[in-house]
Motif scaffolding. Structure first.
Motif, short mmCIF file in Angstrom:
data_model
loop_
_atom_site.label_atom_id
_atom_site.label_comp_id
_atom_site.label_asym_id
_atom_site.label_seq_id
_atom_site.Cartn_x
_atom_site.Cartn_y
_atom_site.Cartn_z
N LYS A 72 -94.49 18.65 -0.07
CA LYS A 72 -95.39 17.51 0.04
C LYS A 72 -95.77 16.99 -1.34
CE LYS A 72 -99.83 15.99 1.92
NZ LYS A 72 -101.06 16.36 2.66
N ALA A 73 -96.05 17.91 -2.27
CA ALA A 73 -96.45 17.50 -3.61
C ALA A 73 -95.36 16.67 -4.28
CB ALA A 73 -96.79 18.72 -4.45
N GLU A 74 -94.11 17.10 -4.14
CA GLU A 74 -93.01 16.36 -4.73
C GLU A 74 -92.82 15.01 -4.03
OE1 GLU A 74 -89.74 15.49 -7.27
OE2 GLU A 74 -91.55 16.72 -7.40
N ALA A 75 -93.02 15.00 -2.72
CA ALA A 75 -92.91 13.75 -1.97
C ALA A 75 -93.96 12.75 -2.44
CB ALA A 75 -93.05 14.01 -0.48
N VAL A 76 -95.18 13.22 -2.65
CA VAL A 76 -96.24 12.34 -3.14
C VAL A 76 -95.91 11.83 -4.53
CG1 VAL A 76 -98.65 12.26 -3.86
CG2 VAL A 76 -98.04 13.37 -1.71
N ARG A 77 -95.38 12.70 -5.39
CA ARG A 77 -95.01 12.28 -6.74
C ARG A 77 -93.95 11.18 -6.70
NH1 ARG A 77 -91.47 12.87 -10.82
NH2 ARG A 77 -89.99 13.98 -9.50
N ILE A 78 -92.94 11.37 -5.86
CA ILE A 78 -91.87 10.38 -5.73
C ILE A 78 -92.42 9.08 -5.16
CG2 ILE A 78 -89.74 9.85 -4.50
CD1 ILE A 78 -89.31 11.78 -6.78
N GLY A 79 -93.31 9.19 -4.17
CA GLY A 79 -93.90 8.00 -3.57
C GLY A 79 -94.73 7.22 -4.57
N ASN A 80 -95.49 7.92 -5.39
CA ASN A 80 -96.29 7.26 -6.43
C ASN A 80 -95.41 6.55 -7.44
OD1 ASN A 80 -98.92 7.88 -5.54
ND2 ASN A 80 -98.87 9.90 -6.52
N ARG A 81 -94.28 7.15 -7.74
CA ARG A 81 -93.38 6.57 -8.72
C ARG A 81 -92.67 5.32 -8.18
NH1 ARG A 81 -88.89 10.50 -11.22
NH2 ARG A 81 -87.78 9.86 -9.34
N ALA A 82 -92.59 5.23 -6.84
CA ALA A 82 -91.86 4.14 -6.21
C ALA A 82 -92.66 2.85 -6.11
CB ALA A 82 -91.40 4.56 -4.81
N THR A 83 -93.96 2.91 -6.32
CA THR A 83 -94.79 1.71 -6.18
C THR A 83 -95.83 1.67 -7.29
OG1 THR A 83 -96.28 0.48 -4.71
CG2 THR A 83 -96.38 2.89 -4.59
N ASP A 84 -96.17 0.44 -7.69
CA ASP A 84 -97.23 0.27 -8.68
C ASP A 84 -98.37 -0.58 -8.10
OD1 ASP A 84 -98.28 0.77 -11.27
OD2 ASP A 84 -97.80 -1.30 -11.85
N VAL A 85 -98.44 -0.64 -6.79
CA VAL A 85 -99.45 -1.45 -6.12
C VAL A 85 -100.73 -0.64 -5.93
CG1 VAL A 85 -100.02 -2.73 -4.02
CG2 VAL A 85 -97.68 -2.80 -4.93
N PHE A 86 -101.87 -1.21 -6.30
CA PHE A 86 -103.19 -0.61 -6.10
C PHE A 86 -104.12 -1.63 -5.48
CE2 PHE A 86 -101.50 2.24 -9.31
CZ PHE A 86 -101.95 3.48 -8.86
N PRO A 87 -105.09 -1.11 -4.69
CA PRO A 87 -105.40 0.29 -4.36
C PRO A 87 -104.24 0.97 -3.61
CG PRO A 87 -107.21 -1.17 -3.74
CD PRO A 87 -106.02 -2.04 -4.04
N ARG A 88 -104.30 2.32 -3.60
CA ARG A 88 -103.25 3.11 -2.96
C ARG A 88 -103.85 4.04 -1.92
NH1 ARG A 88 -99.37 5.11 -7.12
NH2 ARG A 88 -98.98 2.85 -6.95
N VAL A 89 -103.23 4.05 -0.77
CA VAL A 89 -103.67 4.92 0.32
C VAL A 89 -102.66 6.05 0.49
CG1 VAL A 89 -104.12 5.08 2.80
CG2 VAL A 89 -104.92 3.10 1.51
N HIS A 90 -103.15 7.28 0.47
CA HIS A 90 -102.30 8.44 0.76
C HIS A 90 -102.57 8.84 2.21
CE1 HIS A 90 -100.86 9.17 -3.34
NE2 HIS A 90 -102.05 8.68 -3.71
N LEU A 91 -101.52 8.83 3.01
CA LEU A 91 -101.66 9.01 4.46
C LEU A 91 -100.72 10.11 4.94
CD1 LEU A 91 -102.71 7.97 7.25
CD2 LEU A 91 -100.81 6.33 7.20
N ASP A 92 -101.28 11.09 5.66
CA ASP A 92 -100.43 12.11 6.27
C ASP A 92 -99.64 11.50 7.42
OD1 ASP A 92 -101.41 13.94 4.49
OD2 ASP A 92 -102.65 15.03 5.94
N ALA A 93 -98.44 12.01 7.64
CA ALA A 93 -97.52 11.40 8.59
C ALA A 93 -97.94 11.56 10.05
CB ALA A 93 -96.11 11.97 8.39
N ASP A 94 -98.90 12.43 10.34
CA ASP A 94 -99.31 12.64 11.73
C ASP A 94 -100.67 12.02 12.03
OD1 ASP A 94 -100.59 14.44 10.05
OD2 ASP A 94 -100.70 16.03 11.54
N ILE A 95 -101.15 11.13 11.16
CA ILE A 95 -102.47 10.51 11.30
C ILE A 95 -102.32 9.06 11.75
CG2 ILE A 95 -104.61 9.88 10.12
CD1 ILE A 95 -104.21 12.89 10.42
N GLU A 96 -103.16 8.64 12.67
CA GLU A 96 -103.15 7.24 13.11
C GLU A 96 -104.25 6.48 12.37
OE1 GLU A 96 -102.76 6.38 17.40
OE2 GLU A 96 -102.50 8.56 17.62
#
Length: 297
Positions: A72-96
């Motif tokens: 998960k930590a590496e996935a978050v790092r990659i996701g952060n690197r893929a976008t420069d848009v802020f504000p940023r929401v970190h969302l778990d995949a099983d949350i509605e």
């Protein structure tokens, strides 16, 4: 300039073997927003199922990234690197979390000087075993659970807040670390936004979740990033028993499950294993199957 760079908010979703839930999450995320308002990045990490395909079908506008490492930590790092848009929401995949709630969630970070926010949580316990329901009735009344940003599966960060979080060590309880990185004045629970947090349906899966949380909390304490205010103390439970007498019968169940989680975490803490993820699968089952599982516990 890519279309995603015009978005108002970025949403980073790490997803490991979430084919059963990712569609539900992505469909909710698009409710009430224009197509170009959210830059949604799903990072499928070490998946052995068709999470990526399910995500693409559910939201063709989402950007899907696949990596081999189930982290998960590496996935978050990659996701952060893929976008420069802020504000940023970190969302778990099983949350509605609906798109309208995302917009409400980020508003304080843009106008009120708040660095980090999280939504009010809704924990639907229909179909859970009685003991699971009793556990959550106590847990949701704990002061730190009500005021902290953790345990919601969602955190919204300003650019400044993201820089602070990025500087943290990699931790299993990343939402606790994020919450405790901010003082009460820097963070806010936005009650007009609601995240649906699907709980474990069985005691066995709840204990597995508590083992994971206890392990992560111990790691956070070792790194000195856990605030004392986020701990559950005996006097807090005693106060609940006095002020909420209806919870008195539930408290032994809460304590028993909490103790089981701490005992189960001891081996991992002693060996320094903070990567094994004790996953509860009953929260990801279809509704009718979850109900049957809950009744059998």
């Amino acid at each position: 300039m890519g279309e995603w760079e015009m978005a108002l908010v970025s949403v980073v979703i790490p997803a490991h073997d979430e084919a059963a839930s990712i569609g539900r999450t992505l469909r909710a995320l698009r409710q009430g927003t224009r197509a170009d308002e959210l830059d949604v990045v799903v990072v499928c990490n070490g998946c052995t199922d068709d999470t990526a395909a399910a995500a693409q079908v559910a939201d063709p506008r989402a950007r899907i990234i696949e990596i081999e490492e189930p982290s998960k930590a590496e996935a978050v790092r990659i996701g952060n690197r893929a976008t420069d848009v802020f504000p940023r929401v970190h969302l778990d995949a099983d949350i509605e979390l609906r798109g309208t709630d995302v917009l409400a969630l980020v508003e304080p970070t843009m106008s009120d000087g708040v660095l980090a926010t999280a939504p009010r949580r809704e924990v639907p316990t229909s179909g859970c075993s009685r003991w699971v329901r009793w556990y959550y009735e106590v847990w949701e009344e704990l002061p730190q659970v009500q005021s902290g940003l953790f345990g919601r599966g969602v955190v919204a960060l300003s650019r400044e807040a993201q820089a602070r979080v990025t500087a943290l060590p990699r931790l299993m309880s990343d939402d606790l670390a994020m919450s405790d990185s901010f003082s009460p004045g820097e963070r806010r629970v936005v009650t007009s936004a609601v995240a649906v947090v699907h709980p474990p349906r069985t005691v066995r899966d709840l204990v597995r979740r508590r083992i994971r949380i206890a392990t992560g909390n111990a790691q956070a304490a070792q790194h000195g990033v856990r605030r004392s205010s986020s701990r559950t103390r005996v006097r807090t439970l005693l106060r609940l028993a006095v002020t909420r007498p209806g919870l008195a019968l539930r408290l032994p169940v809460y304590l028993a499950i909490s103790v089981a989680g701490h005992i189960g975490a001891r081996r991992a803490v002693r060996s320094g294993d903070f990567t094994t993820w004790q996953r509860d699968d009953s929260s990801r089952l279809p509704v009718d199957t979850r109900t049957a599982a809950g009744r059998s516990s």
